[in-house]
Design a protein around this motif. Sequence first.
Motif, PDB file in Angstrom:
ATOM      1  N   SER A  42      53.235   7.771  -8.618  1.00 55.63           N
ATOM      2  CA  SER A  42      52.881   7.547  -7.210  1.00 55.63           C
ATOM      3  C   SER A  42      51.919   6.377  -7.070  1.00 55.63           C
ATOM      4  N   ALA A  43      50.938   6.304  -7.969  1.00 57.73           N
ATOM      5  CA  ALA A  43      49.936   5.228  -7.882  1.00 57.73           C
ATOM      6  C   ALA A  43      50.615   3.863  -7.963  1.00 57.73           C
ATOM      7  N   LEU A  44      51.528   3.725  -8.916  1.00 56.93           N
ATOM      8  CA  LEU A  44      52.193   2.428  -9.090  1.00 56.93           C
ATOM      9  C   LEU A  44      53.086   2.101  -7.890  1.00 56.93           C
ATOM     10  N   VAL A  45      53.788   3.112  -7.372  1.00 53.10           N
ATOM     11  CA  VAL A  45      54.676   2.886  -6.219  1.00 53.10           C
ATOM     12  C   VAL A  45      53.872   2.480  -4.989  1.00 53.10           C
ATOM     13  N   ILE A  46      52.727   3.125  -4.789  1.00 55.83           N
ATOM     14  CA  ILE A  46      51.885   2.803  -3.622  1.00 55.83           C
ATOM     15  C   ILE A  46      51.394   1.355  -3.743  1.00 55.83           C
ATOM     16  N   ILE A  47      50.967   0.978  -4.937  1.00 58.74           N
ATOM     17  CA  ILE A  47      50.476  -0.398  -5.148  1.00 58.74           C
ATOM     18  C   ILE A  47      51.602  -1.393  -4.862  1.00 58.74           C
ATOM     19  N   MET A  48      52.804  -1.131  -5.406  1.00 56.82           N
ATOM     20  CA  MET A  48      53.943  -2.034  -5.186  1.00 56.82           C
ATOM     21  C   MET A  48      54.310  -2.104  -3.717  1.00 56.82           C
ATOM     22  N   SER A  49      54.291  -0.949  -3.037  1.00 54.04           N
ATOM     23  CA  SER A  49      54.650  -0.919  -1.610  1.00 54.04           C
ATOM     24  C   SER A  49      53.654  -1.732  -0.799  1.00 54.04           C
ATOM     25  N   PHE A  95      48.978   3.700   5.184  1.00 52.44           N
ATOM     26  CA  PHE A  95      48.671   4.498   3.992  1.00 52.44           C
ATOM     27  C   PHE A  95      49.232   5.920   4.138  1.00 52.44           C
ATOM     28  N   LEU A  96      49.036   6.518   5.318  1.00 55.43           N
ATOM     29  CA  LEU A  96      49.570   7.865   5.546  1.00 55.43           C
ATOM     30  C   LEU A  96      51.094   7.857   5.487  1.00 55.43           C
ATOM     31  N   ALA A  97      51.691   6.830   6.086  1.00 52.83           N
ATOM     32  CA  ALA A  97      53.161   6.732   6.084  1.00 52.83           C
ATOM     33  C   ALA A  97      53.682   6.575   4.659  1.00 52.83           C
ATOM     34  N   MET A  98      52.936   5.816   3.836  1.00 56.42           N
ATOM     35  CA  MET A  98      53.357   5.664   2.429  1.00 56.42           C
ATOM     36  C   MET A  98      53.349   7.016   1.730  1.00 56.42           C
ATOM     37  N   LEU A  99      52.347   7.827   2.010  1.00 60.88           N
ATOM     38  CA  LEU A  99      52.286   9.148   1.378  1.00 60.88           C
ATOM     39  C   LEU A  99      53.456  10.023   1.834  1.00 60.88           C
ATOM     40  N   VAL A 100      53.811   9.898   3.121  1.00 60.69           N
ATOM     41  CA  VAL A 100      54.948  10.680   3.639  1.00 60.69           C
ATOM     42  C   VAL A 100      56.239  10.272   2.940  1.00 60.69           C
ATOM     43  N   PHE A 101      56.471   8.973   2.891  1.00 58.49           N
ATOM     44  CA  PHE A 101      57.720   8.491   2.265  1.00 58.49           C
ATOM     45  C   PHE A 101      57.733   8.765   0.767  1.00 58.49           C
ATOM     46  N   LEU A 102      56.564   8.663   0.143  1.00 60.54           N
ATOM     47  CA  LEU A 102      56.461   8.976  -1.282  1.00 60.54           C
ATOM     48  C   LEU A 102      56.809  10.440  -1.524  1.00 60.54           C
ATOM     49  N   GLY A 103      56.272  11.303  -0.660  1.00 60.27           N
ATOM     50  CA  GLY A 103      56.563  12.731  -0.768  1.00 60.27           C
ATOM     51  C   GLY A 103      58.049  13.020  -0.645  1.00 60.27           C
ATOM     52  N   ASN A 127      47.824  -0.095  19.927  1.00 58.02           N
ATOM     53  CA  ASN A 127      46.522   0.485  20.286  1.00 58.02           C
ATOM     54  C   ASN A 127      46.627   1.853  20.915  1.00 58.02           C
ATOM     55  N   ALA A 128      47.510   2.674  20.421  1.00 58.05           N
ATOM     56  CA  ALA A 128      47.604   4.047  20.909  1.00 58.05           C
ATOM     57  C   ALA A 128      46.369   4.817  20.445  1.00 58.05           C
ATOM     58  N   SER A 129      46.202   6.025  20.968  1.00 60.51           N
ATOM     59  CA  SER A 129      45.014   6.817  20.620  1.00 60.51           C
ATOM     60  C   SER A 129      45.235   7.458  19.248  1.00 60.51           C
ATOM     61  N   VAL A 130      44.639   8.621  19.102  1.00 58.20           N
ATOM     62  CA  VAL A 130      44.672   9.270  17.798  1.00 58.20           C
ATOM     63  C   VAL A 130      45.985  10.019  17.547  1.00 58.20           C
ATOM     64  N   MET A 131      46.813  10.169  18.550  1.00 60.72           N
ATOM     65  CA  MET A 131      48.038  10.970  18.431  1.00 60.72           C
ATOM     66  C   MET A 131      48.972  10.546  17.299  1.00 60.72           C
ATOM     67  N   PRO A 132      49.239   9.239  17.098  1.00 61.64           N
ATOM     68  CA  PRO A 132      50.116   8.839  15.974  1.00 61.64           C
ATOM     69  C   PRO A 132      49.577   9.300  14.627  1.00 61.64           C
ATOM     70  N   ILE A 133      48.245   9.253  14.458  1.00 60.37           N
ATOM     71  CA  ILE A 133      47.642   9.694  13.192  1.00 60.37           C
ATOM     72  C   ILE A 133      47.894  11.187  13.010  1.00 60.37           C
ATOM     73  N   VAL A 134      47.749  11.929  14.104  1.00 66.23           N
ATOM     74  CA  VAL A 134      47.967  13.388  14.045  1.00 66.23           C
ATOM     75  C   VAL A 134      49.420  13.674  13.627  1.00 66.23           C
ATOM     76  N   ILE A 135      50.356  12.947  14.261  1.00 67.75           N
ATOM     77  CA  ILE A 135      51.781  13.179  13.939  1.00 67.75           C
ATOM     78  C   ILE A 135      52.051  12.837  12.476  1.00 67.75           C
ATOM     79  N   LEU A 136      51.466  11.749  11.990  1.00 65.79           N
ATOM     80  CA  LEU A 136      51.646  11.380  10.576  1.00 65.79           C
ATOM     81  C   LEU A 136      51.046  12.440   9.651  1.00 65.79           C
ATOM     82  N   LEU A 137      49.914  13.007  10.065  1.00 67.66           N
ATOM     83  CA  LEU A 137      49.297  14.062   9.242  1.00 67.66           C
ATOM     84  C   LEU A 137      50.169  15.323   9.234  1.00 67.66           C
TER      85      LEU A 137
END
Lengths: 301, 230
Positions: B98-105, B131-139, B200-210
């Motif tokens: 995962s570490a290597l894939v995140i760095i490459m991405s 970063f959150l999206a990378m974790l989602v796609f990595l998962g 510049n949306a509010s916090v909602m996109p972060i919540v959905i990604l989480l």
Amino acid sequence: MDLEIGTVIGKPTEDKIQLVNGKTYAVQMPYDYFERLSKVVRDSDANVFTNDIPVYKRITFKAHIHYFKKWYNSPLKVDDLIQQFRIETPDEKLSKQNKNEIQKLNYIQALLTDEQHIVFIDPFLHTINDNIHLFHKMKEQLIDQNKSLLVVTSRLEDAFVLQSDVMKINEDGLKIVETSENTVDDKEVQNTKIKVKANDKTIFVDISDIEFLESQDGKVYINLDGEKFMMETTLQNAEDELSSHGFYRCHRSYIVNLHKVKEIITWSKNAYSVIIDNHEKSKIPLSRTKHNEIQERLITL
Amino acid sequence: MHKIYATIYRDFKEYLANYSVFILFLMPLGMALIYRMIGQDAGETIPNIMVFIIIGTVLAAVTTNVPLMLFADEIEHGMIRMVVKDKKDLCLMIIGRSALVIIMSALLIIVSLVIIDRIDMLSLSLSFGLFLAMLVFLGLGILFGIRTKLETTSAVAGVIILFLLGMTPIVESMGLTNVSFIRFLADITPVYQLMALQNNASVMPIVILLVWLGIIGFLVYRSLEIDEKI
């Protein structure tokens, strides 16, 4: 680490092999038990090596050794290992290496691993002499590293390649194979066992375990558990020695153990075969003149 | 830690030798170059939708498909059992990969944005969202790589993820977002959350990604059972 024989043969038994660090063990068992043994050993703290070696084919031999070294955090040097095991092309991808070279990767991994118990399953099957020699060198190093080595083979001769103290596992459990080196030649041994040759070693086999004897190219071979062992005698002498133990000469070239006869097949008026109750269901020719006599012998057995 | 380094070392060697993986790295770079040429010919800056198609392609083609392919190959050919003895070993291997894939991405996203001259859009909120999206796609890549039995099956899963989740903004250019159901589905995909963050949306996109991360993380956790297959 204790290897419970009951879990391998699938029957309750108190037999077990205690794997002690710094010692080597050679065991012969039927091929059918290999998968179960592999599973039992993997669930314990042991590294299992078979002839079916999965490798990362796209990376080079040297890179693969580096990977093992890093994974196990081993102090051994990669260049020393390449030299010791005579890797001819370490910078070539494993997909281009032949099977004998890839087999050396197993030996290298055994030296690099941090596991204390190493198990090799049938390592000498279709192996070249050079690799057998390297295996012995690896064995010495494993002893120096205070690891235990268990070698499991399907043939008794292969087990003797490793060492003269060999054990045997079958459906009855575990027993030590008696050889001329570890057996006292007394009368009891002479009555129940017979001397045969296996890979230049003289071993004693139980007469009751023998399935049949055959004469081939002037030599007599004993067949048991799917293996053949040479007996240094003539078929006539073998017949004289074994007839009191329930053996019958059913053909000019064959003697069968009547206790192991499963059935007699009649192909035609003058063609008969004896079927032996073994894994291969061996068919032994039966002379026309012996057909009635063998049936009487089987009835009175 | 040495097992993580060993995995990173081996995977890096695999990247250099595995042509399928190499092509996946080149895909987003190729797309960036093509869009740059189109933009230069038209004398206009590249629209945001195109930028996020490239970012989505990096996430789906690299962050998902690279670990997916590598795990599927290892499981099909029994290579994981060669060194992995227990759950702890498997987790360390996953961390290393995962570490290597995140760095490459991350590198590919930065290089792609430099090629299309849009590196200035990388704000703090967008970077965190990436970063959150990378974790989602990595998962997703780990989940499908471990769960599928054959490399071919995993490849199908990878292509579906690429088109449905990686290239979601394409539905907008195809006019499909007029259909309310498709609009709704598109609005909850990870790439659309990144587009919202850039706007510049509010916090909602972060919540959905989480939420995405939580669901995928739970499924990956359940899949991490050492069995005969692995």
